[in-house]
Design a protein around this motif. Structure first.
Motif, mmCIF file in Angstrom:
data_model
loop_
_atom_site.group_PDB
_atom_site.id
_atom_site.type_symbol
_atom_site.label_atom_id
_atom_site.label_comp_id
_atom_site.label_asym_id
_atom_site.label_seq_id
_atom_site.Cartn_x
_atom_site.Cartn_y
_atom_site.Cartn_z
ATOM 1 N N PRO A 52 0.785 -1.245 0.000
ATOM 2 C CA PRO A 52 0.000 0.000 0.000
ATOM 3 C C PRO A 52 0.814 1.291 0.000
ATOM 4 C CG PRO A 52 -1.044 -1.591 1.444
ATOM 5 C CD PRO A 52 0.261 -2.221 0.997
ATOM 6 N N ALA A 53 1.879 1.380 0.795
ATOM 7 C CA ALA A 53 2.648 2.635 0.822
ATOM 8 C C ALA A 53 3.354 2.860 -0.521
ATOM 9 C CB ALA A 53 3.662 2.629 1.968
ATOM 10 N N ALA A 54 3.811 1.766 -1.141
ATOM 11 C CA ALA A 54 4.458 1.887 -2.450
ATOM 12 C C ALA A 54 3.438 2.287 -3.512
ATOM 13 C CB ALA A 54 5.130 0.565 -2.816
ATOM 14 N N LYS A 64 -0.348 11.849 11.197
ATOM 15 C CA LYS A 64 -0.404 13.308 11.268
ATOM 16 C C LYS A 64 -0.820 13.832 9.895
ATOM 17 C CE LYS A 64 2.852 16.005 13.383
ATOM 18 N NZ LYS A 64 4.026 16.911 13.550
ATOM 19 N N LEU A 65 -1.814 14.718 9.876
ATOM 20 C CA LEU A 65 -2.271 15.313 8.611
ATOM 21 C C LEU A 65 -1.854 16.771 8.552
ATOM 22 C CD1 LEU A 65 -3.958 14.967 5.966
ATOM 23 C CD2 LEU A 65 -5.903 15.903 7.259
ATOM 24 N N TYR A 66 -1.003 17.105 7.588
ATOM 25 C CA TYR A 66 -0.693 18.504 7.294
ATOM 26 C C TYR A 66 -1.820 19.026 6.412
ATOM 27 C CZ TYR A 66 4.004 17.780 9.169
ATOM 28 O OH TYR A 66 5.066 17.513 10.000
ATOM 29 N N SER A 67 -2.464 20.059 6.878
ATOM 30 C CA SER A 67 -3.718 20.495 6.262
ATOM 31 C C SER A 67 -3.841 22.010 6.345
ATOM 32 C CB SER A 67 -4.873 19.817 7.020
ATOM 33 O OG SER A 67 -6.128 20.357 6.687
ATOM 34 N N ALA A 76 11.102 19.030 2.877
ATOM 35 C CA ALA A 76 11.839 17.764 2.999
ATOM 36 C C ALA A 76 10.844 16.598 3.033
ATOM 37 C CB ALA A 76 12.707 17.771 4.252
ATOM 38 N N LEU A 77 9.733 16.797 3.727
ATOM 39 C CA LEU A 77 8.703 15.746 3.782
ATOM 40 C C LEU A 77 7.957 15.638 2.463
ATOM 41 C CD1 LEU A 77 6.922 16.321 7.228
ATOM 42 C CD2 LEU A 77 8.205 14.281 6.542
ATOM 43 N N ASN A 78 7.665 16.787 1.851
ATOM 44 C CA ASN A 78 6.841 16.826 0.639
ATOM 45 C C ASN A 78 7.415 17.807 -0.370
ATOM 46 O OD1 ASN A 78 4.886 16.760 -1.292
ATOM 47 N ND2 ASN A 78 3.298 17.762 -0.047
ATOM 48 N N VAL A 130 6.226 7.393 7.136
ATOM 49 C CA VAL A 130 6.027 7.438 5.680
ATOM 50 C C VAL A 130 5.169 8.648 5.296
ATOM 51 C CG1 VAL A 130 5.165 6.203 3.658
ATOM 52 C CG2 VAL A 130 6.145 4.923 5.576
ATOM 53 N N PRO A 131 5.741 9.618 4.577
ATOM 54 C CA PRO A 131 4.942 10.763 4.130
ATOM 55 C C PRO A 131 4.226 10.437 2.824
ATOM 56 C CG PRO A 131 7.287 11.122 3.659
ATOM 57 C CD PRO A 131 7.151 9.721 4.188
#
Lengths: 222, 222
Positions: A88-90, B2-5, B47-49, B62-63
């Motif tokens: 799923p993550a891939a 965690k949701l960045y929103s 860096a995350l996105n 996992v981002p």
């Protein structure tokens, strides 16, 4: 199956690659009649696809719109070779690349938007190209960073065999080359693009090899 | 998780509904620091996105970027309640609606595009609103026709329970209301929107109920 396509449409190009990778025969139907505003063709097409966009795949009597939905459909019914990894993550990573191209690069630079910038907004050819470059460069810079930073990158965006991400990347690079965007700053994108274009399924899907090329003047813009 | 929103981001709104429907707890992280150009936050976020957009879901370490990729991921790992029907053609139909919104309506009207129309292109507020209306009306008209013509339509876009299509539709209608687009011509969209907003998962995901509302002035536009 019948694919309604326009040879230079990058969304149609994605689906052509998928059909070829899956080894599925299909009838190619150009949409020149739609571009020319032929009432019969336009009525017929809008009844099949109220969005009025290409591509559209008709499988039996079921019309399917939106290139990524069509590709996921083909992948579910014809699982080999898979166009998404299993984990799923891939899968989310691959879909994330594909959707970044499909949602955040492609829609800003398609024909109907370029036309709207000219008329009614009154922008010059140069301003239109600056718009093109702005969104393409923003997108390609982010894509290059995503791929350079990915431990899963291989000859293709994810591993060594094509996934949904490559099916979006290769047409987007074609589009950038068409609009003369320098690609030197994106060596990873270019390397993946060049590798994919050694594969028969990608080669045969290229715009200049489609049957409707001859219906358009070389620099005809819609 | 965690949701960045950002509370008014319609793509973030889609993911909030999915998390609520699946009954998944998550930490809400607003991205005001990104908007304000705070170097530490911006560096951390990019860096995350590398796309620099919202939403981003971080699951463990996992981002995951792109709202539709995130929702498919959640649906694969937490299958109940399902956000896609089981049969491939039905899945393609639902994805086709979702992708039409995500690729052909939403990207033309997001903040970064509205900003670009003002600066550098120099368009007035009224011209910017005309741009907004043009793409929203084109999209909503097609969506209304698609839904009216669908034998699968129920209380929701497909059947009586929410799917990926509704998770895209409801935020897009919110956005249209925010920009004062008259919706009388789209009774089917409006009816589905109004039904979904009787469901707790949709209610709790609404922009005005998010924790970062208070960080912004009421008419602050980015």
């Amino acid at each position: 199956m019948k694919l309604y396509s326009y040879y230079r449409s990058t969304a149609s190009y994605r689906v052509r690659i998928a059909l070829n990778l899956k080894g599925l025969a299909y009838e190619y139907q150009g949409v020149r009649g739609l571009r020319k505003g032929e009432p019969d063709f336009t009525r017929h097409y809008h009844a099949l696809n109220p969005q009025g966009l290409v591509p559209l795949l008709v499988d039996g009597d079921v019309p399917l719109s939106q290139s990524l939905a069509i590709i996921e459909y083909l992948d579910e019914l014809h699982p080999e070779p898979p166009l998404l990894p299993r984990e799923p993550a891939a899968r989310a990573h691959v879909r994330g690349i594909a959707l970044y191209i499909a949602c955040d690069i492609h829609p800003l630079n398609i024909m109907r938007v370029r036309k709207y910038l000219t008329q009614p907004l009154g922008h010059s050819q140069e301003e239109k190209m600056e718009w093109y470059r702005h969104w393409a460069v923003t997108g390609f810079e982010a894509l290059e960073r995503m791929l350079v930073g990915s431990p899963h990158r291989g000859k293709c965006c994810h591993g060594d065999t094509p996934t949904l991400a490559d099916l979006c990347l290769v047409p987007q690079v074609y589009n950038a080359e068409r609009f003369k965007l320098p690609l030197d700053a994106y060596p990873t994108l270019k390397r993946i693009h060049d590798h994919c274009l050694t594969l028969p399924a990608f080669i045969a899907a290229q715009p200049h090899l489609q049957p409707d090329v001859s219906e358009y003047a070389p620099n005809e813009e819609y």
